[in-house]
Design an enzyme around this catalytic site. Structure first.
Site, PDB file in Angstrom:
ATOM      1  N   ARG A 178     -35.905   4.127  44.263  1.00 58.25           N
ATOM      2  CA  ARG A 178     -36.039   5.031  45.417  1.00 58.25           C
ATOM      3  C   ARG A 178     -37.497   5.104  45.873  1.00 58.25           C
ATOM      4  O   ARG A 178     -38.396   4.866  45.070  1.00 58.25           O
ATOM      5  CB  ARG A 178     -35.565   6.433  45.026  1.00 58.25           C
ATOM      6  CG  ARG A 178     -34.044   6.561  44.966  1.00 58.25           C
ATOM      7  CD  ARG A 178     -33.621   7.844  44.286  1.00 58.25           C
ATOM      8  NE  ARG A 178     -33.887   7.790  42.853  1.00 58.25           N
ATOM      9  CZ  ARG A 178     -33.068   7.238  41.962  1.00 58.25           C
ATOM     10  NH1 ARG A 178     -31.926   6.719  42.337  1.00 58.25           N
ATOM     11  NH2 ARG A 178     -33.385   7.195  40.680  1.00 58.25           N
TER      12      ARG A 178
ATOM     13  N   GLY B  14     -40.431   1.482  37.481  1.00 54.41           N
ATOM     14  CA  GLY B  14     -39.872   2.812  37.197  1.00 54.41           C
ATOM     15  C   GLY B  14     -40.904   3.892  37.471  1.00 54.41           C
ATOM     16  O   GLY B  14     -40.957   4.922  36.785  1.00 54.41           O
TER      17      GLY B  14
ATOM     18  N   LYS C 247     -33.501  -1.656  23.422  1.00 55.97           N
ATOM     19  CA  LYS C 247     -34.961  -1.580  23.241  1.00 55.97           C
ATOM     20  C   LYS C 247     -35.412  -2.487  22.092  1.00 55.97           C
ATOM     21  O   LYS C 247     -36.434  -3.159  22.192  1.00 55.97           O
ATOM     22  CB  LYS C 247     -35.397  -0.133  22.990  1.00 55.97           C
ATOM     23  CG  LYS C 247     -35.319   0.757  24.230  1.00 55.97           C
ATOM     24  CD  LYS C 247     -36.460   0.487  25.198  1.00 55.97           C
ATOM     25  CE  LYS C 247     -36.491   1.471  26.348  1.00 55.97           C
ATOM     26  NZ  LYS C 247     -37.621   1.268  27.258  1.00 55.97           N
TER      27      LYS C 247
ATOM     28  N   TYR D 125     -28.861   2.143  23.994  1.00 56.26           N
ATOM     29  CA  TYR D 125     -30.275   2.294  24.343  1.00 56.26           C
ATOM     30  C   TYR D 125     -31.174   1.723  23.238  1.00 56.26           C
ATOM     31  O   TYR D 125     -32.078   0.927  23.492  1.00 56.26           O
ATOM     32  CB  TYR D 125     -30.554   3.784  24.558  1.00 56.26           C
ATOM     33  CG  TYR D 125     -31.974   4.134  24.911  1.00 56.26           C
ATOM     34  CD1 TYR D 125     -32.516   3.763  26.125  1.00 56.26           C
ATOM     35  CD2 TYR D 125     -32.766   4.857  24.018  1.00 56.26           C
ATOM     36  CE1 TYR D 125     -33.827   4.101  26.450  1.00 56.26           C
ATOM     37  CE2 TYR D 125     -34.063   5.209  24.337  1.00 56.26           C
ATOM     38  CZ  TYR D 125     -34.591   4.828  25.557  1.00 56.26           C
ATOM     39  OH  TYR D 125     -35.874   5.169  25.873  1.00 56.26           O
TER      40      TYR D 125
ATOM     41  N   GLY E 217     -40.221   7.722  37.632  1.00 57.84           N
ATOM     42  CA  GLY E 217     -39.722   8.484  36.471  1.00 57.84           C
ATOM     43  C   GLY E 217     -40.801   9.392  35.906  1.00 57.84           C
ATOM     44  O   GLY E 217     -41.924   9.442  36.409  1.00 57.84           O
TER      45      GLY E 217
ATOM     46  N   ASP F 262     -39.802   1.219  42.224  1.00 56.21           N
ATOM     47  CA  ASP F 262     -38.736   2.128  41.809  1.00 56.21           C
ATOM     48  C   ASP F 262     -37.541   1.869  42.727  1.00 56.21           C
ATOM     49  O   ASP F 262     -37.705   1.348  43.829  1.00 56.21           O
ATOM     50  CB  ASP F 262     -39.174   3.591  41.911  1.00 56.21           C
ATOM     51  CG  ASP F 262     -38.367   4.479  40.973  1.00 56.21           C
ATOM     52  OD1 ASP F 262     -38.823   4.725  39.840  1.00 56.21           O
ATOM     53  OD2 ASP F 262     -37.257   4.903  41.353  1.00 56.21           O
TER      54      ASP F 262
HETATM   55  N1  SER Z   1     -36.263  10.228  24.824  1.00 56.86           N
HETATM   56  C1  SER Z   1     -35.350   9.121  24.663  1.00 56.86           C
HETATM   57  C2  SER Z   1     -33.959   9.545  24.921  1.00 56.86           C
HETATM   58  O1  SER Z   1     -33.651  10.661  24.608  1.00 56.86           O
HETATM   59  C3  SER Z   1     -35.448   8.556  23.287  1.00 56.86           C
HETATM   60  O2  SER Z   1     -36.583   7.775  23.177  1.00 56.86           O
HETATM   61  O3  SER Z   1     -33.182   8.765  25.347  1.00 56.86           O
END
Ligand code: SER
Length: 345
Positions: free
Chosen positions: A36, A10, A159, A155, A13, A34
């Site tokens: 791209r 990544g 994680k 998310y 990013g 990445d």
């Molecule tokens: N910055 C992240 C998000 O907003 C949270 O860790 O997804």
């Protein structure tokens, strides 16, 4: 001694950019991946850039391509952030969970091949915490690593699962087979990160950097959370420093594999006030989005990072005032001044 090879997934990013810049003077050979191609100023600092299928952490081609290099440390930054993950949970699960599994398998394979342990640095998140109500969030205050692990977003769930996978690969991997675990996994639960150089894509803490960048560009901003919304934030240079510091910490200093790190925890109203102080013409209104609001309301108001401070000397350089005065405002002002100059040319 040969130059150590590190892998950064990544790399294109926000954090990848900042990490590669921070490593400019380090004696390391960087293999970057990445989806791209990377911008040339980042790519030229790497010995190899893998993109397309070779750069896609979900693709077996990535594991094959990366395994060609004698990698001894991995910064696994590739991930889909929280708002984007809610929009496509299946795709986000593929990237965030299956991608991490591939990285851990790669690390184990490389460790076995070179008979050493491979350090895997993993940016986790405050999204692993989850509160059923604002009252619970306020009551808890500064959350400790083992508190409130009830994530409500894909998310945060992904994680948290990956943190456990990392611990599995470091301590319990295939113990029926007697194979030695070769992964030394270390995770940081990052607060929202604010960079002066880049904007995040698809996060839910994005209101802070968006507010600042909009003001610096002279554009109005409609903030998608209420003024009283509170979560922890950190200036990007501190985030990168924390990653590098944890990567260097001797293993015997670590009492855990997953650490909170904190810096400051302003409300959205306090962020708006700071932005207005430096950009008096800033036009900021609050127009909460009910769904994104619910996400940040479920995250903690602040973190207790005493384990990181005690074990490996974590100490942020930027508190809220310093972050604005000495990093964000000067750098963001320079950035848009140079964009204007370039556009006028
Ligand atoms: N910055 C992240 C998000 O907003 C949270 O860790 O997804």
């Amino acid at each position: 001694m040969s130059t150590p090879t590190i892998l950064i997934t990544g790399a294109g990013g926000e954090m990848g950019h900042a990490l590669i810049e921070a490593l400019a003077d380090a004696e390391v050979a960087i293999v970057a991946t990445d989806l791209r191609p990377l911008p040339s100023n980042i790519a030229e600092r790497c010995v190899a850039v893998l993109h397309g299928r070779d750069g896609d952490v979900t693709d077996p081609a990535f594991v094959r391509a990366a395994a060609e290099y004698p990698i001894e440390r991995i910064f696994h930054l590739a991930a889909v952030l929280s708002t984007a993950a809610e929009r496509d949970p299946v795709a986000a699960h593929r990237v965030n969970v299956e991608g991490t599994l591939n990285v851990l398998e790669l690390a184990q394979m490389l460790g076995r091949r070179h008979d050493r342990s491979v350090r895997v640095l993993f940016p986790s998140t405050i999204a692993v915490y989850g509160f059923a109500s604002l009252d619970d969030k306020v009551r808890c205050g500064r959350v400790r690593e083992n508190d409130a692990l009830e994530p409500q977003t894909l998310y945060g769930i992904a994680k948290l699962h990956c943190e456990r996978l990392g611990i599995y690969y470091s301590s319990f991997y295939r113990r029926l087979s007697g194979e030695k675990p070769r992964v030394d996994f270390r995770a940081l639960r990052f607060p929202g990160l604010i960079s002066a150089d880049t904007l995040p894509t698809g996060g839910t803490s994005d209101y802070a950097p968006e507010m600042l960048h909009a003001a610096a560009r002279g554009e109005p901003y409609a903030c998608f959370v209420r003024p009283d919304t509170q979560i922890p934030f950190m200036a990007m240079p501190d985030g990168v420093r924390a990653l590098l510091q944890l990567a260097e910490a001797p293993v015997e200093r670590l009492s855990r594999r997953v650490y909170n790190i904190g810096a400051f925890a302003p409300t959205a109203a306090e962020i708006a006030a700071a932005v207005r102080r430096y950009f008096p013409d800033a036009s900021i209104e609050f127009a909460p989005d009910v769904h994104r609001q619910a996400i940040v309301d479920s995250w903690c108001a602040d973190v207790d990072d005493s384990a990181a401070r005690h074990d490996w000397g974590w100490q942020p350089q930027y508190d809220f005032e310093r972050a604005f005065a000495e990093y964000l405002v000067p750098a963001v002002t320079r950035r848009y001044a140079s964009v204007e100059t370039t556009e006028r040319r």
